[in-house]
Design an enzyme around this catalytic site. Sequence first.
Site, short mmCIF file in Angstrom:
data_model
loop_
_atom_site.label_atom_id
_atom_site.label_comp_id
_atom_site.label_asym_id
_atom_site.label_seq_id
_atom_site.Cartn_x
_atom_site.Cartn_y
_atom_site.Cartn_z
N LYS A 1 -2.08 -3.95 2.42
CA LYS A 1 -2.14 -4.89 3.54
C LYS A 1 -2.81 -6.17 3.04
CE LYS A 1 -2.00 -2.10 7.75
NZ LYS A 1 -1.45 -0.89 7.13
N ARG A 25 11.05 -1.36 2.78
CA ARG A 25 10.69 -0.29 3.70
C ARG A 25 10.97 -0.77 5.12
NH1 ARG A 25 4.71 0.73 3.74
NH2 ARG A 25 5.05 1.83 1.78
N ASP A 47 2.67 -4.05 2.92
CA ASP A 47 2.80 -3.72 4.34
C ASP A 47 2.97 -5.00 5.15
OD1 ASP A 47 2.75 -0.99 4.29
OD2 ASP A 47 0.60 -0.80 4.63
#
Length: 311
Positions: A102, A188, A138
């Site tokens: 992150k 993703r 992410d």
Amino acid sequence: MTVSPLSTVLNRASRSARTRRAVESFPLTRRVVDRFVAGETTADALAATGRLVAAGRRVTLDVLGEDVHDLAGALQTRDAYLDLLEALARAGHAAGADLSLKLSALGQALPDGAAIATDHAAQVCMAAAAHGCTVTLDMEDHSTVDSTLAIGAELRADHPWVGNVLQTNLRRTPGDIAALARAGVRIRLVKGAYREPVSVAWPGKADVDRAYAEAIEALMAADCYPMIATHDEALVEHAVRAAAHAGRGDADWEAQLLHGVRPALEQRLLDTGHQVRVYVPFGTDWYGYFMRRLAERPANVAFFLRALAHR
């Protein structure tokens, strides 16, 4: 995006310091959190990784934390990932593992945050490359998307295997898929766990599910590596069919599931020859992650309440 009243309350609670203190102080919370979070230490993460790898799963590891607003915190997150990589290598689990970063935990929100987060992520990527790991960035709320995608592109100049996460609840995602897929990026695909304004996000679950199905088809038909991250069995089956239609073999994409949420689905996918990677979060800063997992699925809330009822 239209969400249930309960999800709205839980999403707000995920950012409430007062609620956090109450939840963390409740003695039975830890028992429930353990279903979703591997533990608080690197040793806990290694133990979970060992069990999953032995059972045929791959892993992506997340040192929990976000929204860091000081350089010391960003450096602490960077060092936690570097320490994790060394520990994975010593345990023989580094090769083939993935790290989920992150960027807000690496300093993205600081003054000159893009440069700081890029530098910290690059150091993690360099160490990951030395140990045969990959890295996936992410995605957080919609205000960070442009910065996160730009940092991903910069990192791929030296590390082409750096992946990005895209959220199908955001209206912009089809365009982002098209841009990333042309470059052969690891992508993703998730539905999105952040409460977003309707101006940037689809208004309801059916819209998000439809967008997810369309995104699966786009990824499978493109020159990229799809990582289909969902516990929705209908969408998982759609991914299996779309991969076959696009001529992809089992090594050409993977299913990803969160630690502790659908182990039976993980096993069914493995039994039918598909690659499965489990998202393994760990660390002391588990509160926000835990509350978002509750907000995402009513079944998670029911599990929490059952655990409390049987205390």
